[in-house]
Write a protein that holds these residues in place. Structure first.
Motif, PDB file in Angstrom:
ATOM      1  N   GLY A 401      12.315  -8.891   8.655  1.00 40.45           N
ATOM      2  CA  GLY A 401      12.930 -11.179   8.342  1.00 40.45           C
ATOM      3  C   GLY A 401      14.299 -10.633   8.293  1.00 40.45           C
ATOM      4  O   GLY A 401      15.309 -11.297   9.541  1.00 40.45           O
ATOM      5  N   THR A 402      15.186 -10.299   7.717  1.00 40.17           N
ATOM      6  CA  THR A 402      16.524  -9.525   7.248  1.00 40.17           C
ATOM      7  C   THR A 402      16.886  -9.392   8.873  1.00 40.17           C
ATOM      8  O   THR A 402      17.663  -9.720   9.363  1.00 40.17           O
ATOM      9  CB  THR A 402      17.059  -9.042   6.598  1.00 40.17           C
ATOM     10  OG1 THR A 402      16.332  -9.539   5.150  1.00 40.17           O
ATOM     11  CG2 THR A 402      18.406  -9.222   6.237  1.00 40.17           C
ATOM     12  N   LEU A 403      16.699  -7.896   9.053  1.00 36.52           N
ATOM     13  CA  LEU A 403      16.930  -7.903  10.486  1.00 36.52           C
ATOM     14  C   LEU A 403      17.006  -8.255  11.515  1.00 36.52           C
ATOM     15  O   LEU A 403      17.711  -8.760  12.184  1.00 36.52           O
ATOM     16  CB  LEU A 403      16.548  -5.909  10.422  1.00 36.52           C
ATOM     17  CG  LEU A 403      17.039  -4.714   9.846  1.00 36.52           C
ATOM     18  CD1 LEU A 403      15.842  -3.935  10.245  1.00 36.52           C
ATOM     19  CD2 LEU A 403      18.272  -4.928  10.203  1.00 36.52           C
ATOM     20  N   GLY A 404      15.766  -8.787  11.776  1.00 40.77           N
ATOM     21  CA  GLY A 404      15.829  -9.335  12.695  1.00 40.77           C
ATOM     22  C   GLY A 404      16.013 -10.978  13.256  1.00 40.77           C
ATOM     23  O   GLY A 404      16.764 -10.950  13.750  1.00 40.77           O
ATOM     24  N   VAL A 405      16.405 -11.680  11.813  1.00 42.43           N
ATOM     25  CA  VAL A 405      17.699 -13.033  11.823  1.00 42.43           C
ATOM     26  C   VAL A 405      18.800 -12.696  12.284  1.00 42.43           C
ATOM     27  O   VAL A 405      19.472 -13.034  13.198  1.00 42.43           O
ATOM     28  CB  VAL A 405      16.905 -14.265  11.149  1.00 42.43           C
ATOM     29  CG1 VAL A 405      18.132 -14.594  10.657  1.00 42.43           C
ATOM     30  CG2 VAL A 405      15.577 -14.273  10.704  1.00 42.43           C
ATOM     31  N   PHE A 406      19.059 -11.841  11.768  1.00 45.16           N
ATOM     32  CA  PHE A 406      20.351 -10.780  11.380  1.00 45.16           C
ATOM     33  C   PHE A 406      21.007 -10.704  13.622  1.00 45.16           C
ATOM     34  O   PHE A 406      21.535 -10.839  13.704  1.00 45.16           O
ATOM     35  CB  PHE A 406      21.158 -10.082  10.566  1.00 45.16           C
ATOM     36  CG  PHE A 406      22.239  -9.507  10.449  1.00 45.16           C
ATOM     37  CD1 PHE A 406      23.428 -10.174   9.717  1.00 45.16           C
ATOM     38  CD2 PHE A 406      22.713  -8.617  11.882  1.00 45.16           C
ATOM     39  CE1 PHE A 406      24.369  -9.397  10.398  1.00 45.16           C
ATOM     40  CE2 PHE A 406      24.285  -7.670  11.740  1.00 45.16           C
ATOM     41  CZ  PHE A 406      24.987  -7.976  10.656  1.00 45.16           C
ATOM     42  N   VAL A 407      19.572  -9.676  13.530  1.00 46.33           N
ATOM     43  CA  VAL A 407      19.872  -9.795  15.192  1.00 46.33           C
ATOM     44  C   VAL A 407      20.025 -10.435  16.038  1.00 46.33           C
ATOM     45  O   VAL A 407      20.897 -10.893  17.121  1.00 46.33           O
ATOM     46  CB  VAL A 407      19.187  -8.394  15.152  1.00 46.33           C
ATOM     47  CG1 VAL A 407      18.797  -7.623  16.843  1.00 46.33           C
ATOM     48  CG2 VAL A 407      19.517  -7.086  14.547  1.00 46.33           C
ATOM     49  N   PHE A 408      18.728 -11.186  15.897  1.00 46.35           N
ATOM     50  CA  PHE A 408      18.537 -12.318  16.930  1.00 46.35           C
ATOM     51  C   PHE A 408      19.695 -13.229  17.287  1.00 46.35           C
ATOM     52  O   PHE A 408      20.586 -13.883  17.807  1.00 46.35           O
ATOM     53  CB  PHE A 408      17.245 -12.772  16.577  1.00 46.35           C
ATOM     54  CG  PHE A 408      16.064 -11.636  17.268  1.00 46.35           C
ATOM     55  CD1 PHE A 408      16.164 -10.693  18.260  1.00 46.35           C
ATOM     56  CD2 PHE A 408      14.812 -11.861  15.985  1.00 46.35           C
ATOM     57  CE1 PHE A 408      14.795  -9.397  18.101  1.00 46.35           C
ATOM     58  CE2 PHE A 408      13.831 -10.898  16.923  1.00 46.35           C
ATOM     59  CZ  PHE A 408      14.119 -10.359  17.404  1.00 46.35           C
ATOM     60  N   THR A 429      16.865 -16.511   5.058  1.00 48.78           N
ATOM     61  CA  THR A 429      16.238 -17.159   5.516  1.00 48.78           C
ATOM     62  C   THR A 429      14.579 -15.888   5.418  1.00 48.78           C
ATOM     63  O   THR A 429      13.705 -16.300   5.989  1.00 48.78           O
ATOM     64  CB  THR A 429      16.492 -16.681   6.721  1.00 48.78           C
ATOM     65  OG1 THR A 429      18.290 -17.222   6.824  1.00 48.78           O
ATOM     66  CG2 THR A 429      15.482 -17.662   8.235  1.00 48.78           C
ATOM     67  N   SER A 430      14.949 -15.097   5.360  1.00 49.68           N
ATOM     68  CA  SER A 430      13.746 -13.664   5.482  1.00 49.68           C
ATOM     69  C   SER A 430      12.954 -13.980   4.654  1.00 49.68           C
ATOM     70  O   SER A 430      11.450 -14.529   4.408  1.00 49.68           O
ATOM     71  CB  SER A 430      14.113 -12.629   5.504  1.00 49.68           C
ATOM     72  OG  SER A 430      12.990 -11.697   5.044  1.00 49.68           O
ATOM     73  N   ALA A 431      13.300 -14.580   2.959  1.00 46.34           N
ATOM     74  CA  ALA A 431      13.133 -14.670   1.739  1.00 46.34           C
ATOM     75  C   ALA A 431      11.705 -16.341   2.445  1.00 46.34           C
ATOM     76  O   ALA A 431      11.201 -16.475   1.672  1.00 46.34           O
ATOM     77  CB  ALA A 431      13.764 -14.685   0.379  1.00 46.34           C
ATOM     78  N   THR A 450      13.995 -15.463  16.932  1.00 45.56           N
ATOM     79  CA  THR A 450      13.630 -15.651  15.383  1.00 45.56           C
ATOM     80  C   THR A 450      12.575 -16.503  15.660  1.00 45.56           C
ATOM     81  O   THR A 450      11.871 -16.943  14.694  1.00 45.56           O
ATOM     82  CB  THR A 450      15.058 -17.020  15.380  1.00 45.56           C
ATOM     83  OG1 THR A 450      16.280 -15.757  16.334  1.00 45.56           O
ATOM     84  CG2 THR A 450      15.385 -16.693  13.805  1.00 45.56           C
ATOM     85  N   TYR A 451      12.125 -17.665  16.434  1.00 44.94           N
ATOM     86  CA  TYR A 451      11.236 -18.570  16.326  1.00 44.94           C
ATOM     87  C   TYR A 451      10.312 -17.595  16.144  1.00 44.94           C
ATOM     88  O   TYR A 451       8.837 -18.426  14.758  1.00 44.94           O
ATOM     89  CB  TYR A 451      11.380 -19.743  17.673  1.00 44.94           C
ATOM     90  CG  TYR A 451      10.178 -20.659  17.251  1.00 44.94           C
ATOM     91  CD1 TYR A 451      10.358 -21.520  17.155  1.00 44.94           C
ATOM     92  CD2 TYR A 451       8.967 -20.295  18.027  1.00 44.94           C
ATOM     93  CE1 TYR A 451       8.459 -22.370  17.007  1.00 44.94           C
ATOM     94  CE2 TYR A 451       8.349 -20.872  18.185  1.00 44.94           C
ATOM     95  CZ  TYR A 451       7.696 -21.553  17.779  1.00 44.94           C
ATOM     96  OH  TYR A 451       7.109 -22.973  18.403  1.00 44.94           O
ATOM     97  N   ILE A 452       9.964 -17.025  16.373  1.00 48.72           N
ATOM     98  CA  ILE A 452       8.013 -16.151  16.731  1.00 48.72           C
ATOM     99  C   ILE A 452       8.074 -15.894  15.316  1.00 48.72           C
ATOM    100  O   ILE A 452       7.176 -15.718  14.953  1.00 48.72           O
ATOM    101  CB  ILE A 452       8.508 -15.498  17.838  1.00 48.72           C
ATOM    102  CG1 ILE A 452       7.318 -15.892  19.436  1.00 48.72           C
ATOM    103  CG2 ILE A 452       6.833 -14.628  18.087  1.00 48.72           C
ATOM    104  CD1 ILE A 452       6.716 -15.321  20.657  1.00 48.72           C
ATOM    105  N   LEU A 453       9.477 -15.164  14.767  1.00 52.14           N
ATOM    106  CA  LEU A 453       9.444 -13.713  13.806  1.00 52.14           C
ATOM    107  C   LEU A 453       9.286 -15.419  12.524  1.00 52.14           C
ATOM    108  O   LEU A 453       8.757 -15.024  11.916  1.00 52.14           O
ATOM    109  CB  LEU A 453      10.119 -13.067  13.873  1.00 52.14           C
ATOM    110  CG  LEU A 453      11.244 -12.874  12.323  1.00 52.14           C
ATOM    111  CD1 LEU A 453      10.514 -11.610  12.495  1.00 52.14           C
ATOM    112  CD2 LEU A 453      12.138 -12.258  11.947  1.00 52.14           C
ATOM    113  N   VAL A 454       9.987 -16.340  12.688  1.00 51.13           N
ATOM    114  CA  VAL A 454       9.771 -16.715  11.665  1.00 51.13           C
ATOM    115  C   VAL A 454       8.533 -17.653  10.817  1.00 51.13           C
ATOM    116  O   VAL A 454       7.921 -18.050  10.086  1.00 51.13           O
ATOM    117  CB  VAL A 454      10.557 -18.267  11.573  1.00 51.13           C
ATOM    118  CG1 VAL A 454      10.163 -19.701  10.462  1.00 51.13           C
ATOM    119  CG2 VAL A 454      12.104 -18.216  11.507  1.00 51.13           C
ATOM    120  N   VAL A 455       7.625 -17.776  12.515  1.00 52.39           N
ATOM    121  CA  VAL A 455       6.349 -18.203  12.840  1.00 52.39           C
ATOM    122  C   VAL A 455       5.718 -18.142  11.680  1.00 52.39           C
ATOM    123  O   VAL A 455       4.437 -17.809  10.976  1.00 52.39           O
ATOM    124  CB  VAL A 455       5.421 -19.082  13.611  1.00 52.39           C
ATOM    125  CG1 VAL A 455       4.386 -18.705  14.083  1.00 52.39           C
ATOM    126  CG2 VAL A 455       6.630 -19.892  14.031  1.00 52.39           C
TER     127      VAL A 455
END
Lengths: 603, 610
Positions: A401-408, A429-431, A450-455
């Motif tokens: 989650g952290t990596l995803g949000v950070f990169v995207f 955000t990941s937490a 990010t949207y997909i990751l968050v969902v």
């Protein structure tokens, strides 16, 4: 009188003593109910002088009745051998308090002159009464559990009950600054009890301190799980006269494998929760700037509120703008401490108990090593399979989650932060997506990945036995590993040298299926009621509600009443657990005596 | 004694030679066949002018002569070769005779000038002959492609891959289209036809020539048959619990090799081959009847010629039965005014989608009924009622199909009665509801403007597309049985049971794991495809994209917007989605049957908390 006569006397009075004891309990119970309503009325409505007078008289009656009842009970206790000493001491202690109160609080209704600094007798005396009645009620609560009752139904009903009590409390005139509609109040109460964090009102603007306090208590009860709460209180004050079947029931409710552990586990859970929340509140108090608040009380309340809200994975904030306030958003250490609270709350009580055991063992080992020169004792498989799965999955999801949000979002919504803050906000955000629901970034502005990751993260949610929601990390782990096991051609799903039972796989399957069906249904209904919103927004909202996360793309307040009702039901189902919710109504196991021939299914 | 010894010696000496000759000639004939087929394709696909007719004639003649020579040698050795079943020898002999006929036709045609049909149209004789020979050749040689280590999933994959590839090449031929077609569009159309999806990016009837439409029709037919046979046979193996080794042997036998090794499995083999024959037979029968009905119902004045009308009927019959959904009416909707036409189409795709075990059961019921009547009338015999045991699988499939159809009908009535169906008369509305309720589960033919359906209808359609048709049918999706088990499992767990019992049978743990895997992977893959398409076509509404991906992955073929409005990259993604959806679930079904763990360890069991 010799011993024999004494015994005869006891036998002779047994019937009457029982009757009297039962009547006392009954009186206290009814008194408690009446007290509750009057108290709510007192809290909720502004009172004139005459009203105050009536109330004072009522409280006085309550005080004297209680003193009388407890006096009687204490006298009976002297002759009762079956009650444990702890209970007798407690009864005596309560009586002492009541007697003490008569001294404090004179007949005129004013405080003793030494205590005149206290604002009003009401704020002193009513909490004590509430506590006494609560203890009394909890003592009896365990005996209300009948083994014939479906535990799932009890769980569902208790949540519904708390939601309704919360709704009533929030509807009181003194709770809200502006009048709220019934559906909004219900939504807020459900959001608090189900630790979701979706709001249709502005907590800081629309609710008074009383309202916010109600929210805080609802979050605490909801987060801990009503049953854990009730069973804790029940066991603490009712001694050992709990039947085997009642214990069985509680075991199921407390989600623990070992029967004997249930009680001590519940104690430990409460203790750990309080310790963590207090530490969290202290940390938050230190980290937020004083300039944000009018006075120190506000700051303390803010800290406690956020500590509880974060640990219970609720996601409510009682500050205008929430965590998006400039002083909070750009405060990485505040965000980090919030993240830790969220992660600790979401990791689940079983694993925290596991840690507790582990630390206990290590401390004992070290003590023995240095003091008694004993060798270290190694306990095999201290971290059981569930704990291991939870730890690994939680870790992986946090990192992903952290990596995803950070990169995207490096050049997206994270643009305004510096590098360190970017990392921290990504981590936060990941937490928070794993069902806390605080938002530092604007989720309606994120990129599609990010949207997909968050969902996805919301859907997976927290760990079993925790304050968070979602389908749970273990379910997700089984789902993924099942696929890979099949592709490797193994006969059994084996994790860390343990074979997962088919029942566990079926259960995981059921959870996944039902979650998707329910979310799909909710999306359809909301899109029917509110066609003006796009699919992204509705899907996000539904996942958020089902997983009790509380993140939103900002459409919650604009939803129609019907859609809000859909979300309310969805939150409730999500908090109780979809399968548990269903089984509350249809639980009826088949006889285990018949074994059917096996059949493979074509697809 | 002496004679026998000598005979034995001769045999020992001659058999290896025979084997070598047969093997070598197999290879030679195979490559010659490829060259010939390529020549034929070139001839059909590219040549419009009649300049080099003579050159092609001599090319064909050369091939026929080569085949005749090699074939004659083979036939000679066949007489002595023992390692070959009689049936193959007969087939080879018949082929040789057919080739001889072709030689006669090509060389002696001057003598037949009176019969103009044969003179002009010799190709109509030799093309099928070439094709037959090539098919036989493939069946002989294919075993070397699919080596023993290759498993059914590879076989499945490569079959669909080859079909799609051939289809793409075929559609790219200049003669297939009026004005040419891009590679990606051709690929998508071909994959769409083979994978029985029905998504199209070009207007089928106006883009393709008659030849191109024939290719599409054949692709649909082979795709549909391929799905049914693979799913049917592998599914039967799975549910009857044949072991890995037996499957390997069966697989070999299907390829036509190693006959000697499977004598003890002869029954199973004949069962499998019988199943295939039955599938093909029933498919052709149903499609034939369907085409006939469609022919009768279609309006005569709508067509230029009777042949057009026949082709139109045949095309739609195949398209419906195979659950493809490619239609020839220009706006993608079949004759909207003719509601009986719709009804027949609906029945065709329902029969195609319900799976052949159920179709067989009904077929034998009907056959029995007719036989009984015949016996009653002519032979004065009593009725006989054979015992029909519907297995658990067909029962689940039938019940689920029924319930889903009723549910869909209710939803459609609620949401579309006064929306897209508002202009129709009552009877038309009823038929329309029936059609719209059944079409998302595989067929993907639509009779209303999909852009006008309500939001919840679209969401409901997505669920129905995902569930799809029944196992061993031509439809897509995760299949009705999968969904039924998933749903009943939820119910069962909530009820507090440990094992799932359906119709008096306990669902095996193995099935459960597989179904769970199918379900989870389908969602993950659709998520990935949606993500990819969205990243290429971010300007489109998410709803349209998700719907399109669901439609492609579940081989349905409905779309909310014209598929042509997607970017080329997205089209490629959709193509992969269609292919993955078709091959994927079947692969999951089969692939892992082949690698059973040899672990002898038994681990302690552990419950998981959720």
């Amino acid at each position: 009188m010799d011993k024999k006569h004494y015994q005869q006397f006891l036998d002779w009075t047994l019937f009457y003593r029982k009757r009297i004891s039962e009547s006392i309990s009954g009186f206290i119970l009814y008194l408690g109910i009446v007290f509750f309503f009057v108290f709510v009325y007192d809290l909720g409505f502004a009172q004139n002088i005459q009203g105050e007078q009536y109330l004072r008289n009522f409280y006085r009656v309550v005080k004297w009745s209680l003193t009388l009842f407890f006096l009687g009970r204490n006298i009976l206790n002297i002759f009762n051998d079956s009650k444990s000493l702890r209970i007798k001491i407690l009864d005596f202690f309560i009586l002492l308090i009541l007697v003490f109160l008569t001294q404090l609080y004179s007949l005129e209704g004013t405080f003793n002159e030494y205590l005149s600094f206290l604002p009003s007798y009401k704020y002193f005396i009513t909490p004590i009464f509430s506590l006494i009645f609560f203890i009394e009620f909890s003592r009896n609560a365990v005996s209300y559990y009948s083994p014939r009752l479906n535990p799932a139904l009890i769980l569902v009903l208790s949540f519904v009950l708390i939601v309704f009590i919360g709704t009533i409390l929030l509807s009181l005139p003194n709770s809200a600054i502006r009048p709220l509609s019934f559906i909004d109040t219900l939504f807020t109460a459900t959001g608090a009890v189900c630790v979701t964090g979706l709001t249709v009102i502005d907590i800081s603007q629309d609710l008074t301190l009383l309202g916010q306090l109600v929210i805080l208590i609802l979050i605490q009860i909801g987060g801990l799980g009503i049953m854990t709460f009730a069973s804790f209180i029940g066991f603490m004050f009712s001694g050992t006269n709990v039947s085997f079947q009642q214990r069985l029931l509680l075991r199921e409710i407390a989600n623990s494998q070992r029967m004997n552990d249930v009680i001590s586990a519940v104690y430990k859970i409460i203790a750990m929760m309080l310790v963590i929340e207090i530490l969290g509140a202290l940390m938050i108090y230190q980290l937020v700037p004083q300039t944000m608040f009018d006075n120190q009380f506000d700051q303390i309340f803010f800290s406690i509120f956020h500590s509880v809200s974060a640990f219970c994975n609720s996601g409510f904030s009682n500050y205008p703008e929430g965590l998006q306030h400039v002083d909070l958003r750009f405060n990485p250490f505040f965000l980090l401490s919030m993240s830790f609270l969220i992660v600790l709350g979401g990791i689940g009580f079983p694993i925290m108990l596991n840690f507790y055991e582990y630390i206990q063992l290590q401390v004992k080992n070290i003590w023995n090593y240095f003091v008694h020169k004993k060798r270290f004792v190694h306990v095999p498989y201290l971290f059981n399979l569930n704990s291991r799965i939870i730890l690994i999955v939680t870790g992986v999801l946090l990192v992903v989650g952290t990596l995803g949000v950070f990169v995207f979002e490096y050049n997206g919504v994270l643009r305004e932060f510096n590098f360190f803050e970017k990392v921290v906000v990504s981590f936060f955000t990941s937490a928070t997506t794993r069902t806390a629901g605080f938002s530092v970034i604007d989720f309606s502005a994120v990129h599609f990945p990010t949207y997909i990751l968050v969902v996805l993260l919301m859907w997976i949610g927290a760990s079993p036995g925790s304050t968070g929601g979602g389908i749970k990390t273990t379910t997700f782990a089984i789902m993924v590993l099942n696929f890979f096991t099949l592709s490797k051609g193994e006969n059994y799903l084996i994790i860390q040298n343990r074979r997962i039972t088919p029942y566990s796989i079926n259960k995981s399957f059921a959870i996944v299926t039902l979650s998707l069906l329910l979310i799909g249904l909710a999306v359809s209904m909301i899109s029917y009621f509110d066609p003006q919103f796009s699919l992204e927004q509705i899907v996000f909202e539904s996942f958020s509600a089902f997983s009790t996360a509380g993140l939103t793309q900002g459409i919650t307040k604009g939803l129609s009443g019907d859609s809000k009702l859909v979300l309310i039901v969805l939150m409730l189902i999500g908090r109780v657990g979809a399968i548990v919710f269903l089984s509350a109504f249809i639980r009826n196991p088949r006889s285990q005596l018949v074994k059917y021939p096996q059949q493979e299914i074509q697809f | 004694m002496n004679v026998i010894n000598t005979y034995q010696k001769v045999q020992d000496w001659i058999q290896p030679i025979c084997r070598i000759v047969v093997k070598v000639s197999d290879r030679i004939l195979f490559f010659l066949g490829i060259i010939a087929i390529l020549g034929v394709i070139y001839d059909i696909g590219f040549e419009d002018s009649g300049d080099d007719v003579e050159e092609f004639r001599s090319f064909y003649l050369l091939y026929i002569i080569a085949c005749l020579i090699i074939g004659a040698i083979r036939i000679f050795f066949n007489i002595f070769y023992l390692g070959k079943p009689l049936r193959q020898k007969i087939i080879e002999f018949v082929l040789l005779v057919l080739f001889a006929g072709g030689y006669e036709l090509l060389t002696q045609r001057q003598n037949w000038q009176g019969i103009s049909f044969l003179y002009e149209s010799y190709i109509y004789y030799i093309y099928p002959v070439f094709f037959l020979a090539f098919l036989y050749s493939i069946s002989k040689n294919i075993a070397s492609f699919y080596s023993k280590k290759a498993n059914a999933s590879f076989l499945l994959f490569s079959t669909f891959f080859l079909l799609s590839g051939l289809g793409t090449v075929g559609l790219l031929l200049p003669k297939s289209t009026h004005d040419g077609i891009g590679f990606i569009d051709a690929l998508l159309t071909s994959v769409s036809a083979v994978c029985t999806t029905g998504l199209t990016v070009v207007d089928t009837s106006s883009t393709f020539t008659g030849f191109g439409l024939w290719i599409i029709m054949l692709l649909m037919q082979f795709g549909g048959l391929g799905v049914m046979t693979f799913a049917g046979i592998l599914g039967r193996m799975f549910s009857s619990g044949i072991s890995f080794q037996q499957q390997m042997l069966l697989q070999d036998t299907i390829m036509g090799e190693k006959m000697s090794e499977i004598i003890d499995l002869g029954d199973k083999l004949s069962e499998v081959m019988g199943t295939i024959y039955k599938i093909v037979f029933v498919t052709l029968l149903v499609e034939g009847i369907g085409a006939f009905c469609l022919y009768l119902i279609s309006l005569e004045y709508a067509f230029d010629s009777a042949w057009d009308r026949i082709f139109f009927s045949l095309f739609h019959s195949i398209s419906s039965f195979c659950n493809v959904g490619i239609t020839l009416s220009s706006d993608g909707r079949i004759i909207e005014t003719n509601h009986w036409y719709q009804l027949i189409i609906a029945f065709l795709y329902i029969i195609g989608g319900i799976g052949f075990p159920i179709v067989f059961a009904f077929y034998s019921q009907i056959k029995n009924f007719i036989r009984n009547i015949y016996n009653k009338i002519f032979l004065r015999q009593h009725y006989s009622f054979p015992a029909h045991s519907f297995g658990v699988n067909p029962k689940i499939a039938l019940w689920t199909t029924f319930i889903l159809t009723v549910l869909s009908a209710v939803v459609i009535v609620l949401l579309e009665w006064n929306n897209t169906l508002v202009q129709e008369t009552f009877i038309e509305k009823i038929i329309g509801v029936f059609f719209l309720a059944t079409t998302p589960r595989g067929a993907g033919i639509t009779i209303v403007d999909m852009e006008l359906i309500t939001y919840p209808t679209a969401l409901f359609y997505m669920l129905m597309m995902w569930i799809g048709a029944s196992p061993a049918g031509t439809g897509g999706g995760i299949k009705t049985t999968t969904f039924a088990v998933a749903f009943l499992n939820v119910w069962n767990i909530a009820k507090g049971n440990e094992t799932l019992v359906i119709f008096g049978r306990e669902v095996g743990a193995e099935s459960m794991k597989r179904i769970y895997a199918v379900l989870s992977i389908s969602i993950v893959l659709m998520g990935v495809f949606t993500f990819l398409v969205y990243s290429f076509d971010g300007e489109l509404a998410l709803m349209n994209i998700v719907f399109e991906v669901f439609s492609a992955f579940n081989n349905c073929g409905l779309s909310l917007i014209n598929t042509a409005s997607f970017s080329p990259e997205s089209k490629v993604v959709l193509t992969i989605a269609m292919f993955g959806g078709r091959v994927g679930s079947l692969t999951l079904f089969t692939a892992f049957l082949y690698k059973r763990s040899k672990k002898k360890l038994k681990y302690p069991s552990q419950e998981i908390i959720f």
